[in-house]
Design an enzyme around this catalytic site. Structure first.
Site, short mmCIF file in Angstrom:
data_model
loop_
_atom_site.label_atom_id
_atom_site.label_comp_id
_atom_site.label_asym_id
_atom_site.label_seq_id
_atom_site.Cartn_x
_atom_site.Cartn_y
_atom_site.Cartn_z
N TYR A 80 1.10 -1.38 0.63
CA TYR A 80 0.55 -0.07 -0.15
C TYR A 80 1.20 1.06 0.11
O TYR A 80 0.60 1.91 -1.03
CB TYR A 80 -1.08 0.35 1.48
CG TYR A 80 -1.96 1.34 0.97
CD1 TYR A 80 -3.29 0.97 0.82
CD2 TYR A 80 -1.71 2.52 1.76
CE1 TYR A 80 -4.34 1.63 0.22
CE2 TYR A 80 -2.39 3.07 1.07
CZ TYR A 80 -3.40 2.92 0.81
OH TYR A 80 -5.38 3.84 1.03
N PHE A 132 -9.98 18.91 -24.75
CA PHE A 132 -10.34 17.70 -25.18
C PHE A 132 -11.15 17.80 -24.46
O PHE A 132 -11.92 18.40 -22.97
CB PHE A 132 -8.85 17.27 -24.36
CG PHE A 132 -9.26 16.04 -24.54
CD1 PHE A 132 -9.23 15.27 -26.21
CD2 PHE A 132 -9.65 14.98 -24.01
CE1 PHE A 132 -9.73 14.07 -25.93
CE2 PHE A 132 -9.48 13.97 -23.35
CZ PHE A 132 -9.65 13.17 -24.35
N THR A 133 -11.82 16.65 -24.53
CA THR A 133 -12.96 17.01 -23.31
C THR A 133 -13.63 17.36 -22.05
O THR A 133 -13.75 17.72 -21.64
CB THR A 133 -14.10 15.22 -24.26
OG1 THR A 133 -13.06 14.07 -23.94
CG2 THR A 133 -14.24 15.70 -25.46
N ASP A 223 -0.43 19.21 -21.12
CA ASP A 223 -1.19 18.21 -20.88
C ASP A 223 -0.27 17.79 -22.05
O ASP A 223 0.23 17.67 -23.97
CB ASP A 223 -2.51 17.70 -22.25
CG ASP A 223 -3.35 17.56 -22.13
OD1 ASP A 223 -2.64 15.71 -21.54
OD2 ASP A 223 -4.48 16.86 -21.70
N LYS A 266 -1.92 6.16 -22.99
CA LYS A 266 -1.48 7.15 -24.42
C LYS A 266 0.12 7.19 -24.31
O LYS A 266 0.92 5.98 -24.80
CB LYS A 266 -1.47 8.45 -25.32
CG LYS A 266 -2.91 8.00 -24.95
CD LYS A 266 -3.96 9.07 -24.66
CE LYS A 266 -5.29 8.96 -24.98
NZ LYS A 266 -6.87 10.21 -24.21
N ARG A 389 -16.14 12.15 -35.11
CA ARG A 389 -15.51 12.65 -33.97
C ARG A 389 -16.56 14.33 -35.00
O ARG A 389 -15.56 15.06 -36.04
CB ARG A 389 -14.28 13.26 -34.37
CG ARG A 389 -13.60 12.69 -33.48
CD ARG A 389 -14.57 13.27 -32.17
NE ARG A 389 -13.49 12.58 -31.30
CZ ARG A 389 -14.09 11.81 -29.80
NH1 ARG A 389 -15.27 12.84 -29.02
NH2 ARG A 389 -13.02 11.68 -28.51
N PHE A 455 -22.89 10.15 -28.38
CA PHE A 455 -21.99 9.25 -28.31
C PHE A 455 -21.39 8.19 -28.23
O PHE A 455 -21.26 7.19 -28.82
CB PHE A 455 -20.82 9.82 -29.05
CG PHE A 455 -20.04 10.72 -28.06
CD1 PHE A 455 -20.64 12.12 -27.28
CD2 PHE A 455 -18.63 9.90 -28.34
CE1 PHE A 455 -19.33 11.93 -26.29
CE2 PHE A 455 -17.40 10.38 -26.84
CZ PHE A 455 -17.81 11.36 -25.98
C1 LIG Z 1 -7.09 10.55 -22.93
C2 LIG Z 1 -6.82 12.15 -22.76
C3 LIG Z 1 -6.89 12.85 -22.62
C4 LIG Z 1 -7.90 12.14 -20.58
O1 LIG Z 1 -6.64 10.68 -20.57
P1 LIG Z 1 -8.13 9.55 -19.74
O2 LIG Z 1 -6.24 8.49 -19.51
O3 LIG Z 1 -8.62 9.09 -20.57
O4 LIG Z 1 -8.43 10.06 -18.79
C5 LIG Z 1 -6.77 13.15 -21.69
N1 LIG Z 1 -5.70 14.49 -22.41
C6 LIG Z 1 -5.71 13.78 -23.22
C7 LIG Z 1 -5.03 15.36 -24.78
C8 LIG Z 1 -5.68 12.42 -24.06
O5 LIG Z 1 -5.83 12.41 -25.56
#
Ligand SMILES: *Cc1c(COP(=O)(O)O)cnc(C)c1O
Length: 482
Positions: A80, A132-133, A223, A266, A389, A455
């Protein structure tokens, strides 16, 4: 990955890895594919893997791991608090980003939650190159709004601009002056801008953004989720850095940014995320939120196995052969489609190949969802799924009318090191065939429409029997071939 020239004159991106673990794929016949897309309500999110040949929905959490990453997962040290695994991850992230503090989180949006809670002031704004969303949603949940200052080329489908992800510096200054610098919580730069075709920013642009931030004393947040693609594009497109190592380029970027966060779904091709910075003040503020929302400071909601894989994956991001694979395959696909006059976003970016459905199926009414219709048609003729998209990804206006999107894109993501070139050639071929038969594609209408994020779970039906006609023509041209 390197471009290699064949004796025939053909140039292809050659894979610099070998496949040692494989997974069986299905390519169902077209009758089953028609049935499957109907069962899924013409929404590619609702298809089942069993019915999918190439899954090009996203690059998130589906990149291939290296042998060293998989091996590292076996030596994960579970506890932990204070595991050796965390020490290894912490060292790796700090070295990678050249920062003093690191906080682990379970994925990218969790970092956005913590950063927004710690930094976004009520009624303030965040200025970004492009939203980003999830990043916008978290800023808004904390009482802020997000203002975009993307350069003009960024939202044009075709452009010669190699850095379509650049911030418009004049617009940035104008917005700061308009709102008052004390009302800007932070400036946000997104590497490899996700929603506009995986387009990079240049270091020159980032440095100019930082200069303005310094002048007005506004923190700069990066980001870095799609940073690996952006690093590749700087090395190959920004003249000044063509002889720099990836680490040197990365240091230039890190040194400009006060806070850096990433989705390890990613970056590093594992699953998880993190936040880093130099400021002690941020450390004390965010660490409390971390224990509240994510878990203890030495795991942040991640499994130790994924943490080991992230540590190794970050080191591997410094290898040009590794980070070039995605963008090179995407460029190959984009170039082949351009040669065949299929409308696509250019120049090719990271993340995936983006088909311009606005133009591809310009005969379909905007209210009948061009990108959504194209995604459905392409699945039927190829068994491959992409992500809409366009207008379906928007929310309706408060009065119930459609919010028509600026762009109608069908994104065919290219998970890193997952597909072979013959598979990429397959999808290219089916897209070209579909383009030749585009008049057969018709529109869609909602039959089950959730009020939020429709979506993901919404279901649609074709507005005529166009799908049966498409299947008939496919059989006529391909016979028994899948
Ligand atoms: C995917 C993504 C996120 C969010 O990451 P998650 O691991 O899916 O929560 C944030 N910013 C960008 C640019 C992304 O491509």
């Amino acid at each position: 990955m390197k471009k290699v020239k064949f004796f025939s004159g053909e140039e292809i991106p050659l894979e610099f890895h070998k496949v040692r673990v494989v997974q069986k794929l299905n390519l169902q016949n077209i009758d089953r594919r028609l049935e499957a897309i109907k069962e899924a309500g013409n929404n590619t999110f609702l298809l089942k893997n069993q019915d999918i040949f190439l899954d090009m929905l996203t690059d998130s959490g589906v990149n291939a791991m290296s042998d060293n990453q998989v091996a590292s997962m076996l030596r994960a040290d579970d506890s932990y608090a204070g595991s050796q695994t965390f020490s290894r991850l912490e060292k790796s992230v700090k070295e990678f980003f050249n920062k003093r503090y690191f906080l682990p989180v379970h994925q990218g949006r969790a970092a956005e939650n913590i950063i927004s809670k710690a930094m976004v002031k009520e009624n303030s704004s965040v200025i970004t190159n492009y939203h980003f969303t999830t990043s916008r949603a978290h800023v808004m949940m904390n009482g802020g709004d997000m203002i975009e200052a993307i350069n003009k080329a960024g939202i044009e489908v075709n452009s010669n601009n190699l850095f379509k992800g650049n911030m418009d510096i004049e617009l940035l200054t104008e917005q700061i002056n308009k709102k008052g610098s004390e009302n800007i919580s932070f400036v946000r730069m997104e590497a490899g801008t996700n929603l506009i075709g995986g387009q990079p920013f240049s270091i020159e642009n980032l440095k100019n953004v930082k200069k303005i931030c310094n002048e007005y004393e506004i923190p700069l947040v990066l980001d870095a989720s799609l940073l690996s693609d952006n690093l590749y594009f700087i090395k190959t497109r920004e003249e000044r850095y063509k002889n720099s190592t990836i680490k040197e380029i990365l240091n230039e970027i890190s040194n400009c940014c006060d806070v850096i966060y990433f989705s390890a779904r990613k970056l590093s091709s594992a699953r998880g995320g993190g936040i880093c910075f130099d400021s002690e003040k941020y450390y004390y503020k965010m660490r409390e939120l971390l224990t509240l929302y994510e878990g203890f400071l030495t795991y942040g909601g991640m499994s130790v196995r994924e943490m080991e894989a992230i540590a190794v994956g970050l080191e591997e991001t410094l290898d040009f052969d590794n980070i070039s694979q995605g963008p090179e395959f995407i460029k190959y696909m984009t170039d082949e489609l351009v040669k065949a006059n299929v409308p696509v976003v250019t120049p090719a970016g990271g993340l995936g190949c983006h088909i311009d459905a606005m133009e591809f199926v310009s005969h379909i009414k905007r209210e009948e969802y061009r990108a959504g219709s194209l995604a459905s048609a392409l699945y039927i003729v190829s068994g491959c799924r992409g992500m809409e998209r366009g207008t379906i990804s928007e929310e309706r206006n408060p009065d119930g009318s459609e919010h028509i999107s600026d762009m109608e894109l069908l994104r065919m993501a290219m998970p890193r090191r997952v597909f072979t070139l013959s598979q990429v050639k397959f999808i290219i071929d089916r897209i070209i065939w579909l383009h030749k038969n585009k008049e057969l594609i018709g529109g869609l209408k909602f039959i089950d429409e959730p009020s939020k994020l429709r979506f993901f779970l919404g279901k649609l039906a074709p507005t005529s029997n166009w799908q049966e006609e498409l299947v008939r023509k496919f059989k006529q041209d391909f016979g028994n071939s899948l």
